[in-house]
Motif scaffolding. Structure first.
Motif, PDB file in Angstrom:
ATOM      1  N   LEU A 147       0.880  -1.213  -0.158  1.00  0.00           N
ATOM      2  CA  LEU A 147      -0.046  -0.102   0.088  1.00  0.00           C
ATOM      3  C   LEU A 147       0.913   1.112  -0.036  1.00  0.00           C
ATOM      4  N   ASN A 148       1.914   1.271   0.844  1.00  0.00           N
ATOM      5  CA  ASN A 148       2.817   2.411   0.877  1.00  0.00           C
ATOM      6  C   ASN A 148       3.308   2.518  -0.487  1.00  0.00           C
ATOM      7  N   ASN A 149       3.933   1.432  -1.214  1.00  0.00           N
ATOM      8  CA  ASN A 149       4.560   1.830  -2.594  1.00  0.00           C
ATOM      9  C   ASN A 149       3.393   2.316  -3.534  1.00  0.00           C
ATOM     10  N   LYS A 150       2.226   1.647  -3.590  1.00  0.00           N
ATOM     11  CA  LYS A 150       1.096   2.184  -4.367  1.00  0.00           C
ATOM     12  C   LYS A 150       0.917   3.633  -3.940  1.00  0.00           C
ATOM     13  N   ALA A 151       0.884   4.203  -2.911  1.00  0.00           N
ATOM     14  CA  ALA A 151       0.558   5.787  -2.723  1.00  0.00           C
ATOM     15  C   ALA A 151       1.788   6.488  -3.176  1.00  0.00           C
ATOM     16  N   LYS A 152       3.089   5.880  -2.839  1.00  0.00           N
ATOM     17  CA  LYS A 152       4.318   6.698  -3.333  1.00  0.00           C
ATOM     18  C   LYS A 152       4.150   6.808  -4.795  1.00  0.00           C
ATOM     19  N   VAL A 153       3.672   5.837  -5.588  1.00  0.00           N
ATOM     20  CA  VAL A 153       3.815   5.902  -7.135  1.00  0.00           C
ATOM     21  C   VAL A 153       2.721   6.654  -7.426  1.00  0.00           C
ATOM     22  N   THR A 154       1.414   6.865  -6.860  1.00  0.00           N
ATOM     23  CA  THR A 154       0.241   7.624  -7.107  1.00  0.00           C
ATOM     24  C   THR A 154       0.677   9.022  -6.924  1.00  0.00           C
ATOM     25  N   MET A 155       1.509   9.316  -5.824  1.00  0.00           N
ATOM     26  CA  MET A 155       1.861  10.781  -5.552  1.00  0.00           C
ATOM     27  C   MET A 155       3.054  11.067  -6.542  1.00  0.00           C
ATOM     28  N   ARG A 156       3.955  10.398  -6.910  1.00  0.00           N
ATOM     29  CA  ARG A 156       4.794  10.716  -7.862  1.00  0.00           C
ATOM     30  C   ARG A 156       3.935  11.129  -9.073  1.00  0.00           C
ATOM     31  N   LYS A 157       2.945  10.364  -9.758  1.00  0.00           N
ATOM     32  CA  LYS A 157       2.216  10.671 -10.943  1.00  0.00           C
ATOM     33  C   LYS A 157       1.364  11.888 -10.913  1.00  0.00           C
ATOM     34  N   SER A 158       1.234  12.341  -9.465  1.00  0.00           N
ATOM     35  CA  SER A 158       0.559  13.709  -9.335  1.00  0.00           C
ATOM     36  C   SER A 158       1.170  14.787  -9.243  1.00  0.00           C
ATOM     37  N   TYR A 159       2.360  14.840  -9.557  1.00  0.00           N
ATOM     38  CA  TYR A 159       3.025  15.928  -9.258  1.00  0.00           C
ATOM     39  C   TYR A 159       2.659  17.261 -10.065  1.00  0.00           C
ATOM     40  N   GLY A 160       2.164  16.969 -11.218  1.00  0.00           N
ATOM     41  CA  GLY A 160       1.569  18.062 -12.199  1.00  0.00           C
ATOM     42  C   GLY A 160       0.263  18.708 -11.613  1.00  0.00           C
ATOM     43  N   PHE A 161      -0.584  18.156 -10.727  1.00  0.00           N
ATOM     44  CA  PHE A 161      -1.816  18.447 -10.188  1.00  0.00           C
ATOM     45  C   PHE A 161      -1.649  19.835  -9.656  1.00  0.00           C
TER      46      PHE A 161
END
Length: 77
Positions: A36-50
């Motif tokens: 879950l922690n890894n999935k959250a980190k990947v999602t946060m990385r993808k959302s840098y442009g928001f």
């Protein structure tokens, strides 16, 4: 000597939680939490442009909760 006293107070305050770690050794796997922690980190990385944190928060809810994507008003050909 004051830092050692502070450490001793901290250990005393968390004694039961520390002992629980040793009681439950190898009975539980932290793999689910790590996933879950890894999935959250990947999602946060993808959302840098928001532009807002709210958009990032919604992306996290969708990624971690397997929520359906909203229908789009546009069609892509």
């Amino acid at each position: 000597i004051e830092p050692m006293k502070k450490f001793a107070r901290t250990v005393r305050a968390h004694r039961e939680l520390i002992l629980n770690y040793f009681r439950a050794r190898k009975q539980f796997s932290s793999g689910v939490v790590e996933g879950l922690n890894n999935k959250a980190k990947v999602t946060m990385r993808k959302s840098y442009g928001f532009r807002t944190f709210r958009a990032t928060e919604i992306a996290l809810y969708h990624a971690l909760g397997n929520l359906p994507e909203p229908s789009s008003t546009h069609t892509f050909s």
